[in-house]
Design a protein around this motif. Structure first.
Motif, PDB file in Angstrom:
ATOM      1  N   LYS A 108       0.858  -1.410   0.100  1.00 28.32           N
ATOM      2  CA  LYS A 108      -0.107   0.052   0.085  1.00 28.32           C
ATOM      3  C   LYS A 108       0.743   1.250  -0.017  1.00 28.32           C
ATOM      4  N   THR A 109       1.741   1.410   0.928  1.00 28.02           N
ATOM      5  CA  THR A 109       2.737   2.762   0.868  1.00 28.02           C
ATOM      6  C   THR A 109       3.427   2.613  -0.323  1.00 28.02           C
ATOM      7  N   VAL A 110       4.032   1.566  -0.864  1.00 25.57           N
ATOM      8  CA  VAL A 110       4.776   1.756  -2.058  1.00 25.57           C
ATOM      9  C   VAL A 110       3.984   2.132  -3.336  1.00 25.57           C
ATOM     10  N   MET A 111       2.666   1.626  -3.180  1.00 28.54           N
ATOM     11  CA  MET A 111       1.604   1.990  -4.390  1.00 28.54           C
ATOM     12  C   MET A 111       1.383   3.643  -4.282  1.00 28.54           C
ATOM     13  N   ASP A 112       1.247   4.010  -3.198  1.00 27.10           N
ATOM     14  CA  ASP A 112       0.594   5.372  -2.733  1.00 27.10           C
ATOM     15  C   ASP A 112       2.037   6.259  -3.300  1.00 27.10           C
ATOM     16  N   ALA A 113       3.323   5.825  -3.030  1.00 25.40           N
ATOM     17  CA  ALA A 113       4.531   6.548  -3.383  1.00 25.40           C
ATOM     18  C   ALA A 113       4.788   6.662  -4.884  1.00 25.40           C
ATOM     19  N   VAL A 114       4.610   5.623  -5.487  1.00 25.91           N
ATOM     20  CA  VAL A 114       4.994   5.340  -6.665  1.00 25.91           C
ATOM     21  C   VAL A 114       4.006   5.709  -7.794  1.00 25.91           C
ATOM     22  N   GLN A 115       2.648   5.590  -7.600  1.00 21.43           N
ATOM     23  CA  GLN A 115       1.501   6.099  -8.488  1.00 21.43           C
ATOM     24  C   GLN A 115       1.586   7.409  -8.971  1.00 21.43           C
ATOM     25  N   PRO A 116       1.990   8.462  -8.197  1.00 14.66           N
ATOM     26  CA  PRO A 116       2.232   9.877  -8.683  1.00 14.66           C
ATOM     27  C   PRO A 116       3.262  10.023  -9.701  1.00 14.66           C
ATOM     28  N   LEU A 117       4.319   9.311  -9.507  1.00 16.36           N
ATOM     29  CA  LEU A 117       5.645   9.061 -10.590  1.00 16.36           C
ATOM     30  C   LEU A 117       4.997   8.448 -11.812  1.00 16.36           C
ATOM     31  N   LEU A 118       4.327   7.420 -11.701  1.00 20.40           N
ATOM     32  CA  LEU A 118       3.483   6.855 -12.851  1.00 20.40           C
ATOM     33  C   LEU A 118       2.995   7.630 -13.802  1.00 20.40           C
ATOM     34  N   ALA A 119       2.156   8.776 -13.181  1.00 18.92           N
ATOM     35  CA  ALA A 119       1.354   9.485 -14.070  1.00 18.92           C
ATOM     36  C   ALA A 119       2.339  10.195 -14.917  1.00 18.92           C
ATOM     37  N   ALA A 120       3.488  10.670 -14.674  1.00 21.53           N
ATOM     38  CA  ALA A 120       4.170  11.244 -15.619  1.00 21.53           C
ATOM     39  C   ALA A 120       4.849  10.309 -16.813  1.00 21.53           C
ATOM     40  N   HIS A 121       4.837   8.934 -16.605  1.00 17.60           N
ATOM     41  CA  HIS A 121       5.236   7.967 -17.429  1.00 17.60           C
ATOM     42  C   HIS A 121       4.145   6.890 -17.867  1.00 17.60           C
ATOM     43  N   PRO A 122       3.265   7.334 -18.564  1.00 19.43           N
ATOM     44  CA  PRO A 122       2.318   6.474 -18.764  1.00 19.43           C
ATOM     45  C   PRO A 122       2.537   5.183 -19.680  1.00 19.43           C
ATOM     46  N   ASP A 123       3.673   5.425 -20.301  1.00 23.16           N
ATOM     47  CA  ASP A 123       4.257   4.267 -21.179  1.00 23.16           C
ATOM     48  C   ASP A 123       4.869   3.214 -20.631  1.00 23.16           C
ATOM     49  N   ILE A 124       5.149   3.119 -19.183  1.00 22.15           N
ATOM     50  CA  ILE A 124       5.738   2.311 -18.296  1.00 22.15           C
ATOM     51  C   ILE A 124       4.614   1.473 -17.440  1.00 22.15           C
ATOM     52  N   ALA A 125       4.619   0.065 -17.601  1.00 19.07           N
ATOM     53  CA  ALA A 125       3.794  -0.521 -16.906  1.00 19.07           C
ATOM     54  C   ALA A 125       4.414  -0.659 -15.352  1.00 19.07           C
ATOM     55  N   PHE A 126       3.591  -0.773 -14.378  1.00 16.20           N
ATOM     56  CA  PHE A 126       4.112  -0.958 -13.203  1.00 16.20           C
ATOM     57  C   PHE A 126       3.459  -2.134 -12.395  1.00 16.20           C
ATOM     58  N   VAL A 127       3.992  -3.326 -12.280  1.00 16.04           N
ATOM     59  CA  VAL A 127       3.472  -4.675 -11.949  1.00 16.04           C
ATOM     60  C   VAL A 127       4.330  -5.110 -10.628  1.00 16.04           C
ATOM     61  N   PRO A 128       3.994  -4.517  -9.432  1.00 13.97           N
ATOM     62  CA  PRO A 128       4.610  -5.168  -8.095  1.00 13.97           C
ATOM     63  C   PRO A 128       4.166  -6.681  -7.847  1.00 13.97           C
ATOM     64  N   ALA A 129       5.333  -7.062  -7.332  1.00 10.01           N
ATOM     65  CA  ALA A 129       5.284  -8.568  -6.802  1.00 10.01           C
ATOM     66  C   ALA A 129       5.798  -8.817  -5.791  1.00 10.01           C
ATOM     67  N   HIS A 130       5.488  -9.718  -4.992  1.00  7.86           N
ATOM     68  CA  HIS A 130       5.960 -10.247  -3.712  1.00  7.86           C
ATOM     69  C   HIS A 130       6.220 -11.773  -3.584  1.00  7.86           C
ATOM     70  N   PRO A 131       7.302 -12.141  -3.920  1.00  9.64           N
ATOM     71  CA  PRO A 131       7.565 -13.765  -3.876  1.00  9.64           C
ATOM     72  C   PRO A 131       7.850 -14.203  -2.015  1.00  9.64           C
ATOM     73  N   MET A 132       6.923 -14.809  -1.877  1.00 10.87           N
ATOM     74  CA  MET A 132       6.774 -15.501  -0.490  1.00 10.87           C
ATOM     75  C   MET A 132       7.748 -16.369  -0.265  1.00 10.87           C
ATOM     76  N   ALA A 133       8.902 -15.967  -0.395  1.00 14.24           N
ATOM     77  CA  ALA A 133       9.828 -17.001  -0.251  1.00 14.24           C
ATOM     78  C   ALA A 133      11.077 -16.260   0.509  1.00 14.24           C
ATOM     79  N   GLY A 134      12.152 -16.935   1.438  1.00  9.74           N
ATOM     80  CA  GLY A 134      13.128 -16.303   1.712  1.00  9.74           C
ATOM     81  C   GLY A 134      13.834 -17.170   2.938  1.00  9.74           C
ATOM     82  N   THR A 135      14.813 -16.643   3.442  1.00 11.47           N
ATOM     83  CA  THR A 135      15.668 -17.284   4.608  1.00 11.47           C
ATOM     84  C   THR A 135      15.967 -16.105   5.507  1.00 11.47           C
ATOM     85  N   GLU A 136      16.791 -16.421   6.596  1.00 13.67           N
ATOM     86  CA  GLU A 136      17.139 -15.344   7.523  1.00 13.67           C
ATOM     87  C   GLU A 136      18.440 -14.478   6.903  1.00 13.67           C
TER      88      GLU A 136
END
Length: 300
Positions: A108-136
């Motif tokens: 949510k906070t990432v989208m809120d911050a990035v969407q205004p930037l995307l308005a100036a670059h409508p030819d770039i697609a933004f597709v956030p992803a979250h791979p639910m994987a990791g280690t310590e």
């Protein structure tokens, strides 16, 4: 003679080749159907040198602006608090039709911050992803090509994202070995608060409690740590900067679930205090059932 397969992307750029970023690079290095040319970018000279030594990218850059020129896909793999800053750097120089993605644990906070930037670059697609994987572990040495195998990757594309861009990012993660699902940013953050963020908060807190004990008892905790405490310490060994950003950026969902957990913990404490065996056994059985479900779903 069969025709050579065209890669999904010609040039794929990973900004921040830590655990997740270096695992993407390793998988793409093994499977050149993913990208013809792999670029790693990091501000740390030590990280860049190590990526070069590991030979997990075709090129290593210090400057994100230089790294993304001409790229078909750019994936930002930095802590959540820095994603918007990096996006602001790279969006103005990305080529029309390119895809920008990121792998943060909060959306949510990432989208809120990035969407205004995307308005100036409508030819770039933004597709956030979250791979639910990791280690310590963290850093370029921590990654491995099979990290995402049979794990979920959650996509949270904004409305009006070109379907072709979503399809290509979905295909990318499926080629990484992951299962993919799309959802809203609000739903994503609530789900992750309970399955990931709250467990990490509890692990950090329990280890802190053990560390605050009197010296003699603390020594015994470290000497005689059983499997339950060892599991908490594994989680608590995670990167502090990353988890600071996650907690602060998902504070509303996390605090709501923390309040519910505190109430449930108090109810369990009251059952122990009053000898209410039905409540105690019922809660344990529910935990066992969840564990069985995870095993059946190949997530344990």
């Amino acid at each position: 003679m069969p025709e050579p397969t065209t890669p999904l992307f010609d040039t794929l750029v990973i900004i921040g080749p830590g655990l997740i970023g270096s695992s993407i690079l390793r998988r793409a290095r093994e499977d050149r159907r993913i990208a013809r040319h792999l670029v790693a970018c990091d501000i740390s000279p030590e990280v860049r040198a190590r990526v070069a030594e590991l030979d997990i990218a075709d090129a290593v850059e210090a400057d994100p602006v230089a790294a993304v020129r001409g790229a078909d896909c750019v994936i930002i793999c930095v802590p959540v608090g820095a994603i918007a800053m990096v996006a602001a750097q790279v969006l103005p120089v990305m080529k029309p039709g390119a895809i920008l993605s990121e792998v943060g644990s909060v959306k949510k906070t990432v989208m809120d911050a990035v969407q205004p930037l995307l308005a100036a670059h409508p030819d770039i697609a933004f597709v956030p992803a979250h791979p639910m994987a990791g280690t310590e572990f963290s850093g370029p040495d921590a990654g491995f090509a099979t990290l995402f195998e049979d794990r979920w990757c959650l996509l949270t594309p904004p409305e009006n994202t070109p379907p072709a861009a979503i399809t290509r990012i979905t295909t990318l993660w499926e080629m990484m070995g992951a299962r993919v699902r799309c959802m809203t940013v609000e739903h994503h953050d609530r789900v992750c608060a309970i399955v990931s963020h709250l467990p990490h908060l509890l692990a950090f807190t329990i280890c802190g409690t053990a560390d605050d004990l009197a010296d003699e008892t603390r020594s015994e905790v470290l000497d005689f740590a059983a499997s339950g405490f060892r599991d908490f310490t594994r989680i608590a060994a995670s990167d502090p900067t990353m988890w600071r950003d996650i907690f602060l950026n998902n504070r509303e969902a996390l605090l709501e679930l923390l309040d519910r957990f505190i109430a449930d913990a108090q109810a369990m404490g009251e059952a122990i205090r009053t000898g209410n065996e039905d409540v105690i056994v019922g809660r344990i059985r529910r935990g066992r059932a969840i564990r069985r479900s995870l095993i059946e779903n190949r997530q344990a």
